[in-house]
Design a protein around this motif. Structure first.
Motif, PDB file in Angstrom:
ATOM      1  N   ARG A   1       0.806  -1.219   0.000  1.00  0.00           N
ATOM      2  CA  ARG A   1       0.000   0.000   0.000  1.00  0.00           C
ATOM      3  C   ARG A   1       0.837   1.266   0.000  1.00  0.00           C
ATOM      4  O   ARG A   1       0.543   2.227   0.720  1.00  0.00           O
ATOM      5  CB  ARG A   1      -0.961  -0.020   1.192  1.00  0.00           C
TER       6      ARG A   1
ATOM      7  N   LEU B   1     -12.360  -0.047   4.272  1.00  0.00           N
ATOM      8  CA  LEU B   1     -13.645  -0.289   3.623  1.00  0.00           C
ATOM      9  C   LEU B   1     -14.565  -1.200   4.418  1.00  0.00           C
ATOM     10  O   LEU B   1     -15.782  -1.091   4.316  1.00  0.00           O
ATOM     11  CB  LEU B   1     -13.418  -0.966   2.254  1.00  0.00           C
TER      12      LEU B   1
ATOM     13  N   GLN C   1     -15.394  -7.549  12.124  1.00  0.00           N
ATOM     14  CA  GLN C   1     -15.811  -8.933  11.812  1.00  0.00           C
ATOM     15  C   GLN C   1     -16.598  -9.512  12.992  1.00  0.00           C
ATOM     16  O   GLN C   1     -16.257 -10.572  13.501  1.00  0.00           O
ATOM     17  CB  GLN C   1     -14.549  -9.750  11.563  1.00  0.00           C
TER      18      GLN C   1
ATOM     19  N   ARG D   1     -20.813 -11.976  10.517  1.00  0.00           N
ATOM     20  CA  ARG D   1     -21.000 -11.814   9.072  1.00  0.00           C
ATOM     21  C   ARG D   1     -22.380 -12.300   8.604  1.00  0.00           C
ATOM     22  O   ARG D   1     -22.723 -12.132   7.441  1.00  0.00           O
ATOM     23  CB  ARG D   1     -19.888 -12.555   8.312  1.00  0.00           C
TER      24      ARG D   1
ATOM     25  N   THR E   1      -4.383  -0.556   6.098  1.00  0.00           N
ATOM     26  CA  THR E   1      -2.940  -0.779   5.950  1.00  0.00           C
ATOM     27  C   THR E   1      -2.274   0.579   5.735  1.00  0.00           C
ATOM     28  O   THR E   1      -2.868   1.471   5.141  1.00  0.00           O
ATOM     29  CB  THR E   1      -2.686  -1.727   4.763  1.00  0.00           C
TER      30      THR E   1
ATOM     31  N   ARG F   1     -16.076 -14.102  -2.976  1.00  0.00           N
ATOM     32  CA  ARG F   1     -17.044 -13.155  -3.546  1.00  0.00           C
ATOM     33  C   ARG F   1     -16.486 -12.489  -4.800  1.00  0.00           C
ATOM     34  O   ARG F   1     -17.236 -12.082  -5.674  1.00  0.00           O
ATOM     35  CB  ARG F   1     -17.464 -12.139  -2.481  1.00  0.00           C
TER      36      ARG F   1
END
Ligand code: FAD
Ligand code: DHY
Length: 497
Positions: free
Chosen positions: A101, A157, A161, A164, A198, A462
């Motif tokens: 990043r 974003l 957790q 879910r 990050t 996904r």
């Protein structure tokens, strides 16, 4: 200011430190804190590259008499895209591709969102008092602000957790996921957390909508896009355990320089000024923001170039190990190195195809082709795990039997020099090489890289589904249907005796 130097980056970080916490302590100055200082100086080195006379033309572009980082150029032609790609690769080489990043990634995001700012205009209508809000202008101005100051951005974003199976509004507390608490004259107040940012030693954090907001509603307090300084009041970054543990560069060649850190981001009633908001409440607009502005493709273009540099680093390290221990004549060893070559050439081909198939998007931005980039971003996360595995298979015990620099300089130094020399190099050089292979494939730094590669662009499961949804499979289906309908049979000539 534009195209800043490393020193300017460090000064800015020292003067406006992000609110970081590591091991229960506030990091007062990330340029001197043991867990972040080396990374800060590595980033400074990256900023310095663009000011080196021999690299200036390649890493920056000129506009209105100013020079800006190449990753912020709005590409209008395939030549522009090729220039951007070359800059991405040159900068990736600096860390052998192990800095996921570096600012280039978020620059690609902000560039595309800024150039496609009109997209965010559609949102204004749904916000109370919208006549005063111009989200498109906010997005455009933010791009200019990032460019003019050569800012370093982090982003977050995804929601914590916690569960879910539930939507954000169904969590034990409605503000576990980051949500809008209230609107004020000067902006909105947001509360909650985001799971992962990050490179928290950044100037600003971009909060963009993930590509999937699961809220079953048209409007949601969880749909938002904005950017604020990393030291905004009420904002905190809880960093993970550092992988830079203060060892010599020779011992931890990657971890001692490129631990970009990952942080959990907590918003404790943070004010986001109206002029920093790009998107609000509109779930559909949030879900499509990355795709509709093509930001995801420009980011993927940076990624494919970065992964080429990283795969080249694996190839160079693997072959250096083979050379060092003289294993190159064994067929399975050749085959293992060839596996890396194949991965590398596939990624290079996808990069070339992305540029060759580039087209102007509705906002006039030359945008690399989706097909090859979607292939690259789905292919690499699945394949990456094989790269560290190949280093382990080629290096075997060499990747663990690596006395440190201190050991080499200690009482057993002469024996280490004798017994751990390479077929083609001294023990010192051999150990440096194997330490690199270890940091790439086995250390805590290397382990985090393996996780990063699986998930950094989203959940691979996904992502595959998303590819299935968007890819136009119909032409291939029609060809099969047409083939099945063909009744003619090639007439073989009858052979008569
Ligand atoms: C090292 C690292 C650095 C990162 N850096 C950043 C960053 O800088 N900024 C940022 O925004 N993000 C970052 N990410 C986060 C990244 O975007 C996410 O990891 C990714 O989107 C997956 O989300 P998750 O980790 O919340 O996994 P989860 O969504 O919690 O998934 C966990 C497991 O459950 C399964 N699962 C969950 N929901 C579903 C579903 N609906 N359908 C099918 N399967 C499901 C997944 O397949 C997976 O196996 C980083 C991640 C890592 C590991
Ligand atoms: O939209 C998503 O959730 C996937 C995604 C996209 C870009 C990123 O940088 C990232 O970490 C995750």
């Amino acid at each position: 200011m534009a195209a800043i130097t490393g020193q300017q980056f460090l000064d800015r970080l020292r003067q406006n430190p992000p609110t970081l916490y590591i091991e229960g302590q506030r990091v007062e100055d990330p340029t001197t804190h043991p867990a972040t200082r080396n990374m800060a100086h590595s980033l400074a080195g990256l900023y310095d590259l663009q000011n080196q006379p021999e690299l200036r033309e390649k890493l920056t572009y000129e506009e209105n008499g100013q020079r800006y980082p190449m990753s912020l150029l709005v590409p209008r032609s395939k030549e522009d895209l090729a220039r951007i790609g070359e800059a991405h690769r040159l900068r990736a080489d600096y860390s052998l591709g192990f800095l996921g990043r570096a600012p280039d990634y978020m620059n690609a995001n902000v560039m595309a969102a800024g150039a496609g700012a009109e997209y965010f205009n559609r949102c204004s209508a749904s916000v109370p008092g919208s006549e005063k809000r111009d989200f498109a202008a906010n997005m455009r101005r933010y791009y200019e602000f990032v460019r003019d100051n050569d800012l370093c951005l982090t982003h977050a974003l995804t929601n914590p957790q916690v569960n879910r199976a539930k939507q954000a509004s169904e969590m034990p507390d409605p503000y576990i996921a980051l949500g809008v608490v209230e609107e004020r004259e000067e902006g909105i107040i947001v509360r909650g957390a985001r799971m992962m940012a990050t490179l928290p030693i950044a100037d600003e954090i971009l909060i963009f909508p993930s590509t999937v907001l699961k809220e079953n509603a048209d409007k949601s307090r969880y749909a938002m896009g904005f950017a604020i300084p990393t030291n905004a009041p009420g904002l905190s970054f809880q960093c993970r355990e550092p992988f830079d543990v203060g060892r010599d560069v020779e011992d931890h060649p990657l971890g001692s320089r490129f631990d970009e850190q990952d942080a959990f981001v907590i918003f404790d009633d943070v004010l986001v000024p109206w002029e920093r908001i790009f998107l609000l409440y509109d779930v559909e607009l949030a879900n499509k923001a990355y795709a509709a502005t093509d930001a995801v493709l420009h980011m993927a273009y940076q990624v494919v170039n970065l992964k080429i540099a990283k795969t080249e680093a694996f190839l160079g390290t693997a072959q250096s190990i083979v050379n060092a221990i003289g294993s190159g004549q064994f067929q399975h060893v050749q085959s293992k190195v060839s596996e890396i070559i194949i991965m590398l050439e596939i990624m290079k081909a996808l990069e070339v195809a992305a540029v060759a198939g580039a087209e102007l998007n509705p906002y006039g931005v030359m945008t690399p082709a989706r097909g090859p980039l979607d292939a690259a971003r789905n292919y690499y996360p699945g394949m990456y795990a094989r790269l560290p595995e190949l280093l382990q298979l080629l290096g075997a015990s060499g990747i663990i039997m690596m006395p440190s620099k201190a050991d080499r300089e200690g009482p057993l130094g002469p024996q280490i020099s004798k017994y751990l020399q390479a077929g083609n190099a001294s023990a010192e050089d051999r150990l440096k090489l194997f330490r690199l292979a270890w940091d790439m494939s086995m250390s805590s730094f290397g382990g985090r890289q393996s996780l990063y590669e699986k998930f950094f662009f989203g959940d691979p499961v996904r992502m595959h589904s998303a590819l299935y949804e968007v890819y136009d499979k119909q032409p291939a289906v029609e060809r099969i249907q047409a083939f099945l309908k063909r009744s003619e049979k090639p007439q073989a000539e009858e052979v008569t005796a």
